[in-house]
Design a protein around this motif. Structure first.
Motif, mmCIF file in Angstrom:
data_model
loop_
_atom_site.group_PDB
_atom_site.id
_atom_site.type_symbol
_atom_site.label_atom_id
_atom_site.label_comp_id
_atom_site.label_asym_id
_atom_site.label_seq_id
_atom_site.Cartn_x
_atom_site.Cartn_y
_atom_site.Cartn_z
ATOM 1 N N LEU A 1 32.034 26.239 -9.100
ATOM 2 C CA LEU A 1 31.467 26.784 -10.341
ATOM 3 C C LEU A 1 30.452 25.805 -10.952
ATOM 4 O O LEU A 1 29.418 26.210 -11.481
ATOM 5 C CB LEU A 1 32.587 27.094 -11.348
ATOM 6 C CG LEU A 1 32.101 27.729 -12.657
ATOM 7 C CD1 LEU A 1 31.560 29.141 -12.421
ATOM 8 C CD2 LEU A 1 33.214 27.777 -13.699
ATOM 9 N N TYR B 1 35.631 34.342 -14.995
ATOM 10 C CA TYR B 1 36.181 34.269 -13.638
ATOM 11 C C TYR B 1 36.337 35.665 -13.040
ATOM 12 O O TYR B 1 36.787 36.592 -13.711
ATOM 13 C CB TYR B 1 37.544 33.570 -13.685
ATOM 14 C CG TYR B 1 38.182 33.342 -12.337
ATOM 15 C CD1 TYR B 1 37.728 32.326 -11.507
ATOM 16 C CD2 TYR B 1 39.244 34.130 -11.914
ATOM 17 C CE1 TYR B 1 38.315 32.099 -10.275
ATOM 18 C CE2 TYR B 1 39.850 33.911 -10.675
ATOM 19 C CZ TYR B 1 39.377 32.896 -9.865
ATOM 20 O OH TYR B 1 39.959 32.674 -8.641
ATOM 21 N N PRO C 1 34.554 31.595 -7.515
ATOM 22 C CA PRO C 1 33.909 30.835 -8.587
ATOM 23 C C PRO C 1 32.394 31.030 -8.671
ATOM 24 O O PRO C 1 31.848 31.194 -9.758
ATOM 25 C CB PRO C 1 34.254 29.383 -8.242
ATOM 26 C CG PRO C 1 35.539 29.480 -7.486
ATOM 27 C CD PRO C 1 35.475 30.761 -6.709
ATOM 28 N N TRP D 1 41.449 24.793 -15.676
ATOM 29 C CA TRP D 1 41.102 25.767 -14.640
ATOM 30 C C TRP D 1 42.075 26.938 -14.615
ATOM 31 O O TRP D 1 41.698 28.087 -14.416
ATOM 32 C CB TRP D 1 41.020 25.078 -13.274
ATOM 33 C CG TRP D 1 40.420 25.987 -12.251
ATOM 34 C CD1 TRP D 1 41.048 26.592 -11.214
ATOM 35 C CD2 TRP D 1 39.057 26.442 -12.204
ATOM 36 N NE1 TRP D 1 40.166 27.394 -10.522
ATOM 37 C CE2 TRP D 1 38.941 27.325 -11.107
ATOM 38 C CE3 TRP D 1 37.926 26.205 -13.011
ATOM 39 C CZ2 TRP D 1 37.734 27.949 -10.774
ATOM 40 C CZ3 TRP D 1 36.723 26.832 -12.683
ATOM 41 C CH2 TRP D 1 36.644 27.680 -11.572
ATOM 42 N N GLU E 1 37.821 24.765 -6.411
ATOM 43 C CA GLU E 1 37.230 25.966 -7.014
ATOM 44 C C GLU E 1 36.265 25.572 -8.135
ATOM 45 O O GLU E 1 35.150 26.076 -8.222
ATOM 46 C CB GLU E 1 38.340 26.872 -7.564
ATOM 47 C CG GLU E 1 39.255 27.401 -6.458
ATOM 48 C CD GLU E 1 40.391 28.275 -6.958
ATOM 49 O OE1 GLU E 1 41.050 28.895 -6.129
ATOM 50 O OE2 GLU E 1 40.637 28.337 -8.180
#
Lengths: 250, 667
Positions: free
Chosen positions: B598, B640, B644, B249, B594
């Motif tokens: 996504l 990004y 997200p 991430w 986060e």
């Protein structure tokens, strides 16, 4: 179940450390021992206290990270398992449980129940491998046939997870069971033969350097090993070591 | 915006890798000594890569959060590793392994990578055997094989139910050899907290020593992330407690695209959830499906009797059992791929036939196998094949030989003896097929930054077949990355040592410290775990085995709200300069909060079903997953942007030269 836990608390390697009492309530028999500690830690965090530090990771008995000395036994009262596989059904309501770190000079305490077992890594680095390039230019796997009995023997020794229970159980804090497992695994295989003597000498030497004690054949290591490594591995290691010591090649 | 160029070499599929290796630039051995490479994670991919890079002559720094590389979660893989050796002479070949992989992945993997994986697979076995990995042997001394879900040949090499452990110990030993030589500097109990980019290239990392809390800067000419998957976003999964998505991430936030994040594999044979206290789920190897038959009772009254414990499963006569996999998929039966088996179990349990108290379990029964093997053994040993006691005893011995440690593990956890009564199993989150987008060289969209093993996305498509994860980890680590990275490093021989005394390192360290301080000083009221569990509930209920538009839209909003609450109200006791597990966990959960968003976004946009991604709106009349090749024949690679769910979607079109894309059928 309601239980009283007596847990070793030690802030860091320099701190003196002490046993502290923690009551826990409503513990289900289906919980694992570590899940019971999770419950305690959640309560401690909610009370603005520092949770108990303990090592754990896979929680299915294979990574070797969990430790704990429970009621005087490494990995607790049940046989053939690690602490993460120990379930609360082995305890009864109202019981007092003592939880301490693995104690050995070669395993210095990091915090609370966590000890530093990197001495095991250094012993492996001294010779716990077969010197083959990772180049991919190796011969066909079936060109090295292995007798099934030998393959099974190698496998039985290869099951060691490096948790350190053998050291914790031993009155001499000896690492012989751990070291012998690797030596015995490779001693049973044709691949490991070429450098067997050097391996035995180097690993045993490093074991001594790290400050582990000697073996007096008490057998506590075998009794507490979660993976069933036996004293016969130590016999194999001794044989390999004596053979290597007497060898003119070394 | 980075360019999405897969850099697949030209030429026929079967020659691509050979040609590429022949044309790739090499680094002079003397120059390799002046080149530093950082490897994050020391599982099968990271460990193998670190060992091989050091073997080739590069200077390697390897990092793991565990106390030793030997604990990486690859160690828990049970069943086996595939290789196209065709030792059994049952018609296996590189092409068939490639074909099964691509089909199993529902035609959503990259063809050239899948072919390369199959091509190098045989080499992996040779390498591991040479290292002393004790694979199962037959009496003649040769290697034994078994078969796995989604496949009709026996190509899986195994070491009882501990294949992952043995392979990892092989890679660990190879690393130890290099550590002993001083070629690898090993950083145990260290966590990467950011990657440092200088002039567009990855030039190092910021790490935290988990024991002292000290923040460290490490410079390098290239950074390799082999940090595994992100299944722990669900809180309950088969992953180790420490497994996390943070390294992946962090690099995504610094510009690396994240591909197909919604592709999560749900593994069909796990021990069911027993209560709220549960911290993780335990997998029972898929190899059990070779000999175990999966069923639920046909009659609802039997289901209730089993739940009330008035009847035992062994009391249900054969004709009253619904062997639903054998019924629905006659040609593959109990060996259908994981996604198909998982959905079928969910379907039966949703229909009310689940056999445990929560109604979320099915039986995995070994009685037929015990009888079959027992008779075979009795015949071999010249004993009475009709003597039930002898047959059962001999049959149990055969089963114990094959799966003994798994049976023991089950008994310890559930307190039931699976030799006497069928196991109860249910699907659980296991492996993430999505991951950091990489090109054919395994380089991310950031030059000098690589992702290998489960941390990347390329080889498995929308679903992973059994025994293929170990294969991919080791293929990337031993045989692919160490060569492809040379192509990039060839330009780095004049760069000289990377200084960590630059504004970029300064800034990255400052950001990391600020975040850590924020956690420590937040003084909220709720524990890190309480947020993780709530996130897990949202993920499992709305981004889990079956997803729909409504649930996914809700999930995005709920995760956003939860994240906001987390930053306001999380409580992290203790200090920054000490061993502080809560602090480490807080950072990982912040990242999951986060990443989960996504995943939901990716699942929402992909309005087709494929592999482990099942959109309820996209299914056939029989309830099978329905792909939409016209609209979704691509890799979804996300860029990004700060939020997200507002990431920018880039598409890498998929093209298959060698095989015809068909509807996946296991009937």
């Amino acid at each position: 179940m309601d239980l009283t836990l007596k847990i070793w608390r030690q802030k860091n390697a320099d701190d003196k450390g002490k046993m502290v009492d923690y009551p826990v309530k409503g513990i289900s028999p289906d919980m694992s021992f570590l899940e019971m500690l999770d419950v305690l830690n959640e309560e401690l965090v909610n009370k603005d206290e520092e949770p108990v530090a303990f090592d754990h990771d896979c929680r299915e008995g294979i990574c070797g990270m969990c430790s704990l000395y429970i009621n005087g036994e490494p990995h607790g009262p049940d046989k053939g398992i690690t602490t993460c596989q120990l379930h609360m059904r082995h305890f009864h309501d109202g019981e007092t449980i003592y939880i301490e770190p693995f104690r050995a000079k070669a395993f210095p305490i990091i915090k609370d129940l966590i000890v530093d077992r990197s001495a095991f890594d250094r012993i492996q680095q001294a010779g716990g491998f077969i010197s083959v390039n990772t180049s991919g230019n190796t011969q066909d796997a079936n060109a090295i046939p292995v007798n099934k009995h030998d393959a099974d023997l190698a496998f039985d020794n290869a099951t060691c997870i490096g948790c350190g229970a053998c050291v914790a159980a031993c009155k001499n804090s000896s690492a012989m069971l751990f070291v012998s497992a690797k030596i015995s695994q490779f001693a049973a295989l044709p691949q490991g033969k070429v450098e067997a003597e050097k391996r035995a000498l180097d690993m045993v030497h490093q074991m001594d350097v790290e400050g582990f004690g000697n073996c007096t054949n008490t057998g506590a290591c075998e009794a507490e090993c979660p993976k069933g490594i036996t004293l016969s591995s130590i016999a194999t290691m001794n044989r390999e070591f004596i053979k290597a010591s007497a060898s003119t090649k070394q | 915006m980075a360019e999405l160029n897969s850099n697949i070499p030209a030429g026929p599929l079967k020659d691509k890798w050979t040609n590429h290796k022949n044309n790739i630039r090499l680094v002079n051995p003397a120059n390799k000594r002046g080149i530093d490479v950082i490897v994050i994670g020391t599982g099968l991919a990271g460990g193998a890569a670190a060992a091989t890079l050091a073997e080739l002559g590069y200077k390697v720094k390897a990092f793991c959060f565990q106390d030793s590389p030997r604990r990486a979660h690859s160690i828990a893989a049970q069943g086996g590793i595939n290789a196209a050796k065709n030792y059994q002479g049952d018609g296996d070949s590189i092409y068939r392994l490639f074909y099964d992989t691509v089909k199993g992945g529902d035609y959503r993997s990259r063809e050239s990578n899948s072919w390369r994986l199959a091509e190098v697979s045989a080499n992996i076995i040779d390498q591991c055997v040479a290292q002393g990995v004790p694979f199962a042997r037959e009496y003649g001394g040769l290697l034994d094989n078994r078969s796995f879900g989604g496949v009709l040949v026996s190509r899986t090499f195994y070491a009882k139910g501990q294949t992952g452990q043995q392979l990892l110990l092989g890679a660990y030993a190879a690393m130890n050899r290099q550590i002993g030589k001083g070629k690898i500097e090993m950083y145990n109990r260290h966590e990467m907290l950011d990657v440092v980019i200088v002039n567009g290239k990855a030039r190092g990392i910021i790490a935290r020593d988990l024991v002292t809390g000290k923040i460290e800067r490490h410079g390098a000419h290239a950074v390799v992330v082999g940090s595994g998957g992100y299944g722990n976003v669900f809180f309950l999964s088969t992953n180790a407690m420490g497994s996390n998505g943070s390294a992946a991430w962090k690099i995504h936030k610094k510009g690396a695209y994240f591909a197909n994040p919604c592709y999560t594999q749900i593994h069909p044979t796990c021990i069911p959830v027993s209560g709220d206290h549960q911290s993780k789920l335990t997998l029972m190897s898929e190899s059990l499906r070779n000999d175990g038959r999966i069923w639920v009772p046909k009659k609802m009254e039997d289901v209730e009797a089993i739940r009330n414990k008035t009847k035992k499963p062994v009391d249900i006569p054969h004709e009253d059992r619904d062997y639903y996999l054998e019924r629905r998929y006659p040609s593959f039966g109990n060996l259908v791929p994981r996604d198909v088996a998982s959905r079928a179990a969910k379907e039966r349990c949703d229909a009310g036939y689940g056999v445990n108290a929560t109604g979320q379990a099915v039986f995995l029964d070994f009685a037929s196998a015990i009888e079959r093997y027992g008779k075979e053994q009795a015949h071999i040993q010249g004993l009475d094949e009709n003597d039930k006691a002898i047959v059962t005893k001999l049959g149990k011995q055969v089963i114990a030989n094959k799966y003994g440690n798994l049976f023991q593990m089950y008994e310890k956890i559930v307190d039931q003896n699976p030799y006497e009564t069928p196991m109860m199993i249910y699907p659980a989150v296991h492996y993430t097929m999505g991951g950091i987008w990489v090109d054919y060289n395994l380089m991310t969209t950031i030059p000098g930054l690589y992702a290998i093993g489960e941390a990347n996305f390329s080889d498995h498509g929308a679903n992973r077949l059994g025994a293929s994860a170990l294969m991919q980890g080791l293929a990337d680590g031993y045989f692919v990355l160490p060569y492809t990275i040379g192509d990039y490093l060839a330009d780095e021989i004049r760069t000289g040592k990377i200084s960590t005394d630059t504004p970029e390192f300064e800034q990255a360290e400052k950001d990391v410290v600020e975040r850590l301080e924020k956690f420590i000083n937040n003084k909220g009221t709720k524990s890190v775990d309480s947020f993780h569990k709530r996130l897990g509930h949202i993920m499992w209920n709305k981004v889990g085995m079956a997803r729909n538009e409504k649930g996914l839209t809700e999930a995005i909003e709920e995760i956003k709200a939860l994240r906001e609450e987390f930053w306001k109200d999380v409580k992290v006791p203790g200090g920054r300069f000490e061993y502080n597990e809560e602090l480490a966990k807080a950072g990982r959960v912040a990242d999951f909060l986060e990443l989960g968003e996504l995943m939901a976004k990716d699942a929402l946009v992909r309005t087709e079903s494929c592999g482990g991604h099942f959109r309820e709106e996209s299914q056939s009349e029989e309830g099978e997953a329905q792909r939409d090749d016209a609209n979704f024949f691509h890799v979804a690679a996300w860029e990004y942007t700060g939020v997200p769910s507002e990431a920018i979607l880039h598409k890498e079109p998929l093209a298959y030269e060698e095989i015809e894309v068909k509807t996946r059928s296991y009937k």
